[in-house]
Write a protein that holds these residues in place. Sequence first.
Motif, PDB file in Angstrom:
ATOM      1  N   THR A 162      62.066   6.831 -27.118  1.00 49.55           N
ATOM      2  CA  THR A 162      60.806   7.701 -26.313  1.00 49.55           C
ATOM      3  C   THR A 162      59.579   7.154 -27.143  1.00 49.55           C
ATOM      4  N   LEU A 163      58.639   6.771 -26.228  1.00 49.36           N
ATOM      5  CA  LEU A 163      57.431   6.261 -26.850  1.00 49.36           C
ATOM      6  C   LEU A 163      56.336   6.708 -25.900  1.00 49.36           C
ATOM      7  N   ASN A 164      55.459   7.831 -26.434  1.00 50.07           N
ATOM      8  CA  ASN A 164      54.586   8.473 -25.468  1.00 50.07           C
ATOM      9  C   ASN A 164      52.895   8.265 -26.051  1.00 50.07           C
ATOM     10  N   LEU A 165      52.174   7.492 -25.522  1.00 50.72           N
ATOM     11  CA  LEU A 165      51.124   7.226 -26.095  1.00 50.72           C
ATOM     12  C   LEU A 165      49.782   7.683 -24.927  1.00 50.72           C
ATOM     13  N   SER A 166      50.110   8.401 -23.938  1.00 55.45           N
ATOM     14  CA  SER A 166      49.469   8.767 -22.808  1.00 55.45           C
ATOM     15  C   SER A 166      48.245   9.539 -23.377  1.00 55.45           C
ATOM     16  N   HIS A 167      47.102   9.791 -22.440  1.00 53.24           N
ATOM     17  CA  HIS A 167      45.970  10.568 -22.865  1.00 53.24           C
ATOM     18  C   HIS A 167      45.217  10.196 -24.000  1.00 53.24           C
ATOM     19  N   ASN A 168      44.899   8.821 -24.309  1.00 53.60           N
ATOM     20  CA  ASN A 168      44.230   8.364 -25.331  1.00 53.60           C
ATOM     21  C   ASN A 168      43.289   7.538 -24.849  1.00 53.60           C
ATOM     22  N   LYS A 169      42.571   6.651 -25.725  1.00 56.61           N
ATOM     23  CA  LYS A 169      41.657   5.750 -25.181  1.00 56.61           C
ATOM     24  C   LYS A 169      41.868   4.164 -25.645  1.00 56.61           C
ATOM     25  N   LEU A 170      43.391   4.044 -25.409  1.00 54.48           N
ATOM     26  CA  LEU A 170      43.687   2.663 -26.025  1.00 54.48           C
ATOM     27  C   LEU A 170      43.400   1.764 -24.859  1.00 54.48           C
ATOM     28  N   SER A 171      43.146   0.349 -25.258  1.00 54.37           N
ATOM     29  CA  SER A 171      42.619  -0.373 -24.616  1.00 54.37           C
ATOM     30  C   SER A 171      43.324  -1.660 -24.526  1.00 54.37           C
ATOM     31  N   GLY A 172      43.213  -2.960 -24.046  1.00 54.87           N
ATOM     32  CA  GLY A 172      44.045  -3.974 -24.203  1.00 54.87           C
ATOM     33  C   GLY A 172      44.992  -4.240 -23.201  1.00 54.87           C
ATOM     34  N   ALA A 173      45.898  -5.146 -23.451  1.00 54.16           N
ATOM     35  CA  ALA A 173      47.115  -5.478 -22.774  1.00 54.16           C
ATOM     36  C   ALA A 173      48.467  -4.592 -23.373  1.00 54.16           C
ATOM     37  N   ILE A 174      49.395  -4.253 -22.411  1.00 52.81           N
ATOM     38  CA  ILE A 174      50.435  -3.753 -22.804  1.00 52.81           C
ATOM     39  C   ILE A 174      51.345  -4.798 -23.380  1.00 52.81           C
ATOM     40  N   PRO A 175      51.809  -4.799 -24.531  1.00 58.04           N
ATOM     41  CA  PRO A 175      52.645  -5.682 -25.415  1.00 58.04           C
ATOM     42  C   PRO A 175      53.887  -5.953 -24.658  1.00 58.04           C
ATOM     43  N   THR A 176      54.160  -7.117 -24.338  1.00 61.70           N
ATOM     44  CA  THR A 176      55.558  -7.509 -23.560  1.00 61.70           C
ATOM     45  C   THR A 176      56.443  -7.386 -24.535  1.00 61.70           C
ATOM     46  N   ALA A 177      56.521  -7.226 -25.788  1.00 62.78           N
ATOM     47  CA  ALA A 177      57.621  -6.902 -26.447  1.00 62.78           C
ATOM     48  C   ALA A 177      58.173  -5.627 -26.666  1.00 62.78           C
ATOM     49  N   LEU A 178      57.497  -4.623 -25.754  1.00 62.30           N
ATOM     50  CA  LEU A 178      58.093  -3.354 -25.431  1.00 62.30           C
ATOM     51  C   LEU A 178      59.008  -3.538 -24.636  1.00 62.30           C
ATOM     52  N   GLY A 179      59.145  -4.464 -23.649  1.00 56.92           N
ATOM     53  CA  GLY A 179      59.941  -4.849 -22.659  1.00 56.92           C
ATOM     54  C   GLY A 179      61.402  -5.548 -23.486  1.00 56.92           C
ATOM     55  N   ASP A 180      61.472  -5.942 -24.783  1.00 55.99           N
ATOM     56  CA  ASP A 180      62.512  -6.202 -25.473  1.00 55.99           C
ATOM     57  C   ASP A 180      63.479  -5.204 -26.092  1.00 55.99           C
ATOM     58  N   LEU A 181      62.679  -3.893 -26.139  1.00 58.08           N
ATOM     59  CA  LEU A 181      63.447  -2.964 -26.736  1.00 58.08           C
ATOM     60  C   LEU A 181      64.662  -2.334 -25.929  1.00 58.08           C
ATOM     61  N   LYS A 182      65.847  -2.401 -26.177  1.00 57.10           N
ATOM     62  CA  LYS A 182      67.043  -2.474 -25.395  1.00 57.10           C
ATOM     63  C   LYS A 182      67.032  -0.801 -25.020  1.00 57.10           C
ATOM     64  N   ILE A 183      66.893  -0.187 -25.843  1.00 52.79           N
ATOM     65  CA  ILE A 183      67.330   1.186 -25.531  1.00 52.79           C
ATOM     66  C   ILE A 183      66.208   2.306 -25.172  1.00 52.79           C
ATOM     67  N   LEU A 184      64.997   1.363 -25.189  1.00 54.86           N
ATOM     68  CA  LEU A 184      63.719   2.440 -24.918  1.00 54.86           C
ATOM     69  C   LEU A 184      63.941   3.088 -23.321  1.00 54.86           C
ATOM     70  N   THR A 185      63.928   4.110 -23.154  1.00 52.02           N
ATOM     71  CA  THR A 185      64.295   4.857 -21.861  1.00 52.02           C
ATOM     72  C   THR A 185      63.171   5.587 -21.550  1.00 52.02           C
ATOM     73  N   GLN A 186      62.223   6.199 -22.246  1.00 48.85           N
ATOM     74  CA  GLN A 186      61.061   6.657 -21.732  1.00 48.85           C
ATOM     75  C   GLN A 186      59.858   6.140 -22.481  1.00 48.85           C
ATOM     76  N   LEU A 187      58.884   5.873 -21.387  1.00 49.33           N
ATOM     77  CA  LEU A 187      57.542   5.180 -21.832  1.00 49.33           C
ATOM     78  C   LEU A 187      56.344   5.720 -21.207  1.00 49.33           C
ATOM     79  N   ASP A 188      55.392   6.176 -21.798  1.00 56.12           N
ATOM     80  CA  ASP A 188      54.549   6.896 -21.055  1.00 56.12           C
ATOM     81  C   ASP A 188      53.237   6.496 -21.673  1.00 56.12           C
ATOM     82  N   LEU A 189      52.447   5.756 -20.961  1.00 57.30           N
ATOM     83  CA  LEU A 189      51.199   4.999 -21.369  1.00 57.30           C
ATOM     84  C   LEU A 189      50.013   5.468 -20.524  1.00 57.30           C
ATOM     85  N   SER A 190      50.293   6.409 -19.660  1.00 53.93           N
ATOM     86  CA  SER A 190      49.430   6.885 -18.548  1.00 53.93           C
ATOM     87  C   SER A 190      47.925   7.383 -19.343  1.00 53.93           C
ATOM     88  N   TYR A 191      46.881   6.923 -18.530  1.00 59.43           N
ATOM     89  CA  TYR A 191      45.665   7.791 -18.781  1.00 59.43           C
ATOM     90  C   TYR A 191      45.073   7.005 -20.102  1.00 59.43           C
TER      91      TYR A 191
END
Length: 793
Positions: free
Chosen positions: A347-376
């Motif tokens: 689980t990775l939740n970084l939503s509702h911050n002021k993060l910028s730049g691109a989404i790291p493609t390496a996050l797609g390599d995490l085999k058991i990552l089942t919840q990802l929230d990068l919204s807002y």
Amino acid sequence: MRQLLLGGNRLSGEIPVALFNLTLLRELDLDSNELGGTLPSDMGEALPNLETLELGGNMIEGHVPASLGNASRLSTINMPVNNFTGHVPSSFGKLQKLYSLNLERNQLRANDDQSWEFLAALSNCSLLDMLSLYGNQLEGVLPDTVGNLSAGIQSLLLGTNNLSGMVPLSIGNLKNLTKFSLAYNGFTGTVEGWITNMKKLQGLNLHGNNFNGSIPFSIGNLTQLSVLYMDNNKFDGVIPSSLGNLRQLSDLDLSYNNLQGNIPKEILASGSMTNCILSYNNLEGVLPPEVGSLQQLTELQLSSNKLTGAIPKTLAQCKQLETIKMDQNFFTEDIPISLGDLQSLTTLNLSHNKLSGAIPTALGDLKILTQLDLSYNHLEGEIPTKGVFKNTTAISLNGNKELCGGVTDLQMPLCPIVSHKKGVPYYMVRVLVPVVGLALLVLLIYFAVFRNLSGRPHSSLPSFHSQFPKVSYKDLLQATSNFSESNLVGRGSCSFVYRGQLLPVNAEVAVKVFELEMQGADISFMSECEALRSTRHRNILPILSVCSTIDYKGNPFKAIVYEFMPNGDLKTWLHPASDLEDPHYLGIIQRVNVAINIADALDYLHHDCERHIIHCDLKPSNILLDADMVAHLGDFSISRVCVQTSSQSSAGNYSSPVNSASVNGTIGYIAPEYAGGSHVSTSGDVYSYGVLLLEMLTGKSPTDPMFNNGLNIIYYVENNLPDNIFRVVDAYLQEESEALAPAYTEEQNAVYQCFLSLLKVAVSCALQDPSERISMREVSKKLNGVKMSLPFE
């Protein structure tokens, strides 16, 4: 026979009376079976040689035999998880060899001096090492005699009762305590006067009380602490850096308090911590890079604070991390690419911050990552397509306007192919489109204002069916006795509601008159007409007619005529006025019926209506009850007509192109994603319904003064599921259920399961993540199933 060990089987029925003839029996273990009945009152005399008594995990009821105090050899009395009632016998004070007394999770009471006598009596048990009364019905102030318990006692568990007031300072006398719990009570005051004496503590649980003041710096002297839970209280001030002295600390939870200041780097330097939860405070500053020292960390929760700066790259050194929740802060800069090294992350939740730049493609390599929230955030560029990014239900990327690409189901715009030749035209388009759009908007406003001024009294209405009778201003004036104040039955943000007798239809009606001088009133009128013109459902407030004309002074006049609901709105039934001599309440069957009525209405609006509609303002005052107590959903003044995408259609979710910033709604019921500017959607209605259902079951408004400092009605209920639901269920419903279904029967258990099921449905509606909420169709189905399971009608 000296020993009878039958624990951990499936024995049922009552304990045979003949068993109590075994006068030489020393050890009796019937733990973890399905035994019921009661214990004989003379049990202590019948088994005088008994040393160990293990009866936990059964269904034994009645009183704990006081005669056990006469079995002088008893050293262990463990009878948790049963249905014992009455008081803890003070005769236990005669057991000089008593070492362990565990009566947790029963229904034992203590509410006056006499029923608390057992605590003073236990001070005579000099060998007492463990006392657990967790999960009973102890009430009021904890007596000062608690400090007279055996100086050698190591475990004292008093959580999940109804204790209140301040903790007696005498408890500091128990200097050998290693486990101490006061969780889920109502204790107040500070902890400084007694906590620092317990230097051998290994586990301290103060969760879910009303402790206040600062966390003492001297807590750093409790160097053997491995578990520290102080969450869901009212602690303020800073987190003491002395917590860094607790080198054996593995679990730290300080969430849901009023803590301020920075996160001390000292507490992050210990490599033994596995869970660090500091959410829902007012912490600020940067997250120290020392967080990378927590090599054993599996859970890090820092949600809803005021943390700033970049996410430390050193966080990737915590290779055991499974959960990271850092949403609702002010983190900036890029998401560290190194987070892709956390192979255990689920689980990775970084939503509702002021993060910028691109989404790291390496996050797609995490085999058991089942919840990802990068919204807002302010993320941009192409969305990865591997791993978790393939599952659109597992990720949330809303509110990042510059993202593009990704898998087809995301319905994101294609990423532009920027070349040297096409780069200039592309940026020209980005500049020209807003300019042209602004010019067109100015023209539209001009023509709209011009048309409004030239023909305002004749504004068009949505085309209503022919069966709606025409009513004039005169008809409504006569029906309401000139809009008399004596006929005024309600008021909205831009309207008045009058009761009247309308002659053209010969019916008692409710006339909603819009205050057109109020900003937004005209839009509200049109929205309500637009929403209701094609709706036909038994649980939607029946509309009889509309009137758009001018009054006798030449001013524009707009009103909607509804069928009158003689039993008023749901709010007056849930929260009757305090000055009523004989207030009326809704029973459990009535509340379930109302819940089903409104669920059916929303199911129709969201899924079966000709044009899917989002209500946007679900609350008790907008639910009306007819003469038969059937509920009807009303007030569509800020409702929205939905549009759908192909991906939403399959999930049954619809949204409006209108941004939520233009929707007022009502505090306490508004879905949390609207605060970030998300478009209104059917899942927002589902959230409001969840809060409404919690209010119906607890009898508490979501704006009740008790809900502050990060605690809301949702967390209030979640914290008591599933074992302590009667701490939150409305007292009136509890009394009614006890009267209809006597205690300790199958019917009473069915009532308990009913409450539990209803609360679970409500919580599943009010989840923070919109994508995780169930649909109103599922809600309606579940509630009808709950109703069928009730043991009475």
